[in-house]
Design a protein around this motif. Sequence first.
Motif, mmCIF file in Angstrom:
data_model
loop_
_atom_site.group_PDB
_atom_site.id
_atom_site.type_symbol
_atom_site.label_atom_id
_atom_site.label_comp_id
_atom_site.label_asym_id
_atom_site.label_seq_id
_atom_site.Cartn_x
_atom_site.Cartn_y
_atom_site.Cartn_z
ATOM 1 N N LEU A 210 27.602 36.828 14.758
ATOM 2 C CA LEU A 210 27.333 38.188 15.242
ATOM 3 C C LEU A 210 28.605 38.941 15.652
ATOM 4 C CD1 LEU A 210 24.076 37.687 17.374
ATOM 5 C CD2 LEU A 210 24.298 38.548 15.028
ATOM 6 N N ILE A 211 29.698 38.216 15.822
ATOM 7 C CA ILE A 211 30.931 38.898 16.223
ATOM 8 C C ILE A 211 31.562 39.573 15.015
ATOM 9 C CG2 ILE A 211 33.256 38.640 17.160
ATOM 10 C CD1 ILE A 211 32.400 36.301 18.721
ATOM 11 N N ASP A 212 31.814 40.835 15.160
ATOM 12 C CA ASP A 212 32.493 41.571 14.089
ATOM 13 C C ASP A 212 33.987 41.589 14.402
ATOM 14 O OD1 ASP A 212 33.585 43.303 12.327
ATOM 15 O OD2 ASP A 212 32.354 45.025 12.917
ATOM 16 N N THR A 213 34.742 40.699 13.754
ATOM 17 C CA THR A 213 36.162 40.585 14.096
ATOM 18 C C THR A 213 36.962 41.802 13.657
ATOM 19 O OG1 THR A 213 36.471 39.320 12.082
ATOM 20 C CG2 THR A 213 36.289 38.070 14.128
ATOM 21 N N GLY A 214 36.371 42.621 12.847
ATOM 22 C CA GLY A 214 37.104 43.810 12.400
ATOM 23 C C GLY A 214 37.197 44.896 13.457
ATOM 24 N N SER A 215 36.382 44.845 14.467
ATOM 25 C CA SER A 215 36.359 45.954 15.438
ATOM 26 C C SER A 215 36.476 45.449 16.875
ATOM 27 C CB SER A 215 35.062 46.756 15.284
ATOM 28 O OG SER A 215 33.959 45.949 15.656
ATOM 29 N N ALA A 216 37.690 45.143 17.271
ATOM 30 C CA ALA A 216 37.910 44.692 18.650
ATOM 31 C C ALA A 216 37.545 45.815 19.598
ATOM 32 C CB ALA A 216 39.370 44.300 18.835
ATOM 33 N N ARG A 217 36.633 45.538 20.504
ATOM 34 C CA ARG A 217 36.302 46.522 21.525
ATOM 35 C C ARG A 217 36.842 46.037 22.857
ATOM 36 N NH1 ARG A 217 30.008 47.814 20.266
ATOM 37 N NH2 ARG A 217 30.073 46.388 18.492
ATOM 38 N N GLY A 218 36.853 46.935 23.819
ATOM 39 C CA GLY A 218 37.341 46.561 25.144
ATOM 40 C C GLY A 218 38.811 46.184 25.050
ATOM 41 N N VAL A 219 39.209 45.190 25.781
ATOM 42 C CA VAL A 219 40.604 44.768 25.812
ATOM 43 C C VAL A 219 40.868 43.898 24.584
ATOM 44 C CG1 VAL A 219 42.380 43.621 27.167
ATOM 45 C CG2 VAL A 219 40.484 44.771 28.315
ATOM 46 N N ALA A 220 41.766 44.353 23.725
ATOM 47 C CA ALA A 220 42.012 43.654 22.460
ATOM 48 C C ALA A 220 42.431 42.207 22.686
ATOM 49 C CB ALA A 220 43.072 44.410 21.664
ATOM 50 N N SER A 221 43.277 41.988 23.703
ATOM 51 C CA SER A 221 43.787 40.635 23.917
ATOM 52 C C SER A 221 42.658 39.677 24.313
ATOM 53 C CB SER A 221 44.856 40.646 25.003
ATOM 54 O OG SER A 221 44.327 41.151 26.210
ATOM 55 N N ARG A 222 41.697 40.147 25.096
ATOM 56 C CA ARG A 222 40.600 39.294 25.533
ATOM 57 C C ARG A 222 39.653 38.990 24.370
ATOM 58 N NH1 ARG A 222 43.657 39.361 28.735
ATOM 59 N NH2 ARG A 222 43.538 39.255 31.002
ATOM 60 N N ILE B 279 28.310 29.969 39.406
ATOM 61 C CA ILE B 279 28.301 31.105 38.471
ATOM 62 C C ILE B 279 26.892 31.669 38.333
ATOM 63 C CG2 ILE B 279 28.528 31.731 36.023
ATOM 64 C CD1 ILE B 279 30.821 29.727 35.836
ATOM 65 N N GLN B 280 26.801 32.998 38.251
ATOM 66 C CA GLN B 280 25.512 33.647 38.010
ATOM 67 C C GLN B 280 25.495 34.141 36.565
ATOM 68 O OE1 GLN B 280 24.047 35.643 41.768
ATOM 69 N NE2 GLN B 280 26.224 36.111 41.826
ATOM 70 N N PRO B 281 24.595 33.591 35.738
ATOM 71 C CA PRO B 281 24.603 33.956 34.317
ATOM 72 C C PRO B 281 24.488 35.461 34.066
ATOM 73 C CG PRO B 281 23.167 32.063 34.698
ATOM 74 C CD PRO B 281 23.582 32.553 36.047
ATOM 75 N N GLU B 282 23.709 36.181 34.894
ATOM 76 C CA GLU B 282 23.582 37.634 34.681
ATOM 77 C C GLU B 282 24.960 38.298 34.694
ATOM 78 O OE1 GLU B 282 22.230 35.875 37.090
ATOM 79 O OE2 GLU B 282 20.219 36.544 37.644
ATOM 80 N N TYR B 283 25.766 37.845 35.633
ATOM 81 C CA TYR B 283 27.108 38.409 35.751
ATOM 82 C C TYR B 283 27.964 38.023 34.541
ATOM 83 C CZ TYR B 283 31.811 39.229 37.450
ATOM 84 O OH TYR B 283 33.098 39.651 37.572
ATOM 85 N N SER B 284 27.938 36.743 34.224
ATOM 86 C CA SER B 284 28.801 36.245 33.153
ATOM 87 C C SER B 284 28.508 36.928 31.825
ATOM 88 C CB SER B 284 28.596 34.745 32.989
ATOM 89 O OG SER B 284 28.782 34.097 34.217
ATOM 90 N N LEU B 285 27.237 37.141 31.555
ATOM 91 C CA LEU B 285 26.893 37.748 30.265
ATOM 92 C C LEU B 285 27.349 39.207 30.215
ATOM 93 C CD1 LEU B 285 23.373 36.148 29.666
ATOM 94 C CD2 LEU B 285 25.559 35.555 28.583
ATOM 95 N N THR B 286 27.332 39.877 31.347
ATOM 96 C CA THR B 286 27.855 41.249 31.374
ATOM 97 C C THR B 286 29.354 41.240 31.104
ATOM 98 O OG1 THR B 286 26.242 41.674 33.121
ATOM 99 C CG2 THR B 286 27.876 43.387 32.693
ATOM 100 N N GLN B 287 30.038 40.298 31.729
ATOM 101 C CA GLN B 287 31.479 40.172 31.501
ATOM 102 C C GLN B 287 31.774 39.934 30.022
ATOM 103 O OE1 GLN B 287 33.233 41.261 34.149
ATOM 104 N NE2 GLN B 287 34.429 39.402 34.408
ATOM 105 N N LEU B 288 31.003 39.018 29.444
ATOM 106 C CA LEU B 288 31.213 38.665 28.041
ATOM 107 C C LEU B 288 30.950 39.869 27.139
ATOM 108 C CD1 LEU B 288 31.960 36.197 26.346
ATOM 109 C CD2 LEU B 288 29.517 35.662 26.174
ATOM 110 N N ARG B 289 29.911 40.631 27.488
ATOM 111 C CA ARG B 289 29.593 41.813 26.680
ATOM 112 C C ARG B 289 30.762 42.796 26.705
ATOM 113 N NH1 ARG B 289 25.041 44.304 29.264
ATOM 114 N NH2 ARG B 289 26.474 45.838 30.131
ATOM 115 N N GLN B 290 31.404 42.910 27.875
ATOM 116 C CA GLN B 290 32.553 43.821 27.950
ATOM 117 C C GLN B 290 33.722 43.314 27.115
ATOM 118 O OE1 GLN B 290 33.234 44.280 32.142
ATOM 119 N NE2 GLN B 290 31.754 45.950 32.311
ATOM 120 N N MET B 291 33.867 41.980 27.048
ATOM 121 C CA MET B 291 35.008 41.429 26.300
ATOM 122 C C MET B 291 34.824 41.533 24.791
ATOM 123 S SD MET B 291 36.158 37.958 28.256
ATOM 124 C CE MET B 291 36.586 37.898 29.994
ATOM 125 N N ILE B 292 33.603 41.289 24.312
ATOM 126 C CA ILE B 292 33.428 41.200 22.863
ATOM 127 C C ILE B 292 32.401 42.181 22.313
ATOM 128 C CG2 ILE B 292 34.176 38.782 22.757
ATOM 129 C CD1 ILE B 292 31.227 37.969 22.607
#
Lengths: 446, 446
Positions: free
Chosen positions: B322-334, B292-305
């Motif tokens: 830091l997660i604001d559970t009131g505002s799901a961004r990206g794919v809600a299920s993820r 795994i390449q952390p640069e990639y993973s963190l971008t993925q995570l940013r898109q999810m949350i």
Amino acid sequence: MSKRQLSLNLFIYPGGHHEAAWRYQGSAADRILDVSYYQELAQRAEAQKFDAIFFADGPALADNVRYAQRFRFEPITWLAAIAVATKRIGLIATASTTYTEPYNLARLFASLDHLSGGRAGWNIVTTSTAQAAQNFGLPEHPPHHERYERAREYIDVITRLWDSWEDDAVVNDPASGIFADTGKIHPIDHVGKHFRVRGPLNISRTPQGRPVYVQAGSSDDGRAFAARYAEAIFTAHQTLASAQEFYADIKRQARAFDRSPDQVRILPGISPFIASTQAEADLLQDEFNELIQPEYSLTQLRQMIGLDLSGFDLDGPFPRHLIDTGSARGVASRFKLVVDIVDREQPTIRQLVQRLAGARGHWVIAGPPEKIADNIQTWFDNGAADGFNVMPPWLPGGFDIFAEQVVPILRKRGLFRGEYSGTTLRDHFGLSRPQSVFSGSIKAIA
Amino acid sequence: MSKRQLSLNLFIYPGGHHEAAWRYQGSAADRILDVSYYQELAQRAEAQKFDAIFFADGPALADNVRYAQRFRFEPITWLAAIAVATKRIGLIATASTTYTEPYNLARLFASLDHLSGGRAGWNIVTTSTAQAAQNFGLPEHPPHHERYERAREYIDVITRLWDSWEDDAVVNDPASGIFADTGKIHPIDHVGKHFRVRGPLNISRTPQGRPVYVQAGSSDDGRAFAARYAEAIFTAHQTLASAQEFYADIKRQARAFDRSPDQVRILPGISPFIASTQAEADLLQDEFNELIQPEYSLTQLRQMIGLDLSGFDLDGPFPRHLIDTGSARGVASRFKLVVDIVDREQPTIRQLVQRLAGARGHWVIAGPPEKIADNIQTWFDNGAADGFNVMPPWLPGGFDIFAEQVVPILRKRGLFRGEYSGTTLRDHFGLSRPQSVFSGSIKAIA
């Protein structure tokens, strides 16, 4: 090969191009929804070293489906299925700049070019039927000049999408973990009157760089568009003189756009009835014409010239005075062609209908193989054509006869290849592979 | 077969589903643009009698193409090429209701269903990335509820287009000259908030009547939509309890829409690392995680949350506050899935990233074949699944191991077919063939 070579394209219409083809006993009327039928046709054309096959398209149901096989499967999916059953032949599909989002169209053709190893061609149309507008939420069909204005912007968008990955952007190196050199992937940031498209495309640059740009417009707007963008042109002419005028005009206009005239291949349509003698060929054509259904033909004619002749005597004179030449409706090129025939030949309605039934206004010729080859050569040698869009009256037999009897003559005369010299459609047409407009650009996604 | 049977779908991601799969020496990283690679995968899945293969899609370039094989060929063209290299297996592609005109989408899938002999499935998505909006001229991505409102209208339009030719509308009789019974072809005359579509489609009704409706939404809107329309559902769950809750909710909601629960197949994703022993399977998984390449993973995570963690210590605690559970961004299920993992396991950032790297949030399981089969059976027997969306960590090897070692166990237990009993995707999923909504309607085109 140093000698100038013909291009030959097989235009595939389900049962053939004569409007009554599907009623002819030699046609494959029962296989029209069977993909293997089209794969076989493409394989036969490839065995003859044809440049390409071509499917027309339009996003609406034709009026006259009662009397003719006028459905339209989606041609790009069909060509994808044909691509994997062939190796060399080009694969050209019509798609509309008026009714398809450029990002979606760019992806469809890029995918086809990738999966075929560089054999895709896009016949660019603005779509001429008002029925289409009603399938896409428009109150009415956009006027001709507006469709072309949109088409010009469309070409700019789609070209830059296809160019948005430079050829060497894909690194794909598992060891370093680098898949793409993102400095060679470019947003297109297009903001125009009709489109706002950021890009880049999500597919790497295709084997051909860009699929081949094909066009078929014959109006003033259509000619100017073709001269500027098209790399191959499908066109309809009934006479050598008409084809020569078109050919000279396009090449002249192409030069004015700083394009090399040999980068614009002009392919008029030809629909040949072939038999051992002229009398037999005429008889064959008569056999098809007897299968014509007047209800169908009159609907076709109404679409071409905007005139309803259903109350008239089929064997009476064509009522020329009713045509309003000031307002070409439908396809402009077909309107002009019908008016030209009427003015030149003063046909009855039935005679006109039979003339048009052959191949929707394209050049229909009947005769023995030598005569067909002679005519092809005459057009090719006298500034009327770089090749032909072959439109067999019926399929598959009408193609087979052309392949067995006419192609060998053309080959013997040194006019047509005996082997492919390249692997892509650009290779077959003698077109250069375009460099990405973004080569060397520093504006990249990262 | 009287005993209830599993459905198995092969979800094809170019090199495999683990985000570092393409760096694993057993993956086919070098063949990702070669259509024959995908044809072979489909043939292997068909040899195992899988229900279907599936390609995801999205009309925008992913952010992180530098570190992963994140291109996207257009999946329907690809499936067309695969269709003609297979005979039975279903062919499912994602396509967007937000970014494709319904008339165009109806044609693409109708063509695929025709050319595959009734094997097409449409994974209905509303598209969750803002990047897509910028490729289609929208100032911003439409909000979630508006995309679903549009999707509901879209389903109505496309269903009626697919139904617009009754099954027996095609006569195709050369002798009488009648191709279609136009009394059985119907305009749809749709006028709604988002679409105006007159119809009919220009393609006859397809072998399945309609391609299979697949869906993957997990938000409240997504669940309601799936329960109402979907015939198969792809879904992501990390635990039996989560999958059971989803399964029960969907079946209950389907009943409320007067649908039979067995007409909604629920297929959670499963990404199995398989080896002879648990220790070896864990080692195999570790081997992937080390790539795994952390640069990639963190971008993925940013898109999810929607949270940028690039400044944080990878081995420090995940900053839950830091997660604001009131505002799901990206794919809600993820989003929900990530928050659940964080709350349940309190991982470090690196641990979370490794959990998600397996299959973008789907269920990752490591162990010997019996354990994988046991888990599958547990979910199947306990109201969590009607089958599985199999997501091999790498391809083709990860699929082959599942096929050779797990499928025979499932078959031995009588849970999975040894032969296809039908020819269409509807047959495989046990779905009924829908009658046209226009059957018997007198409003026709002529």
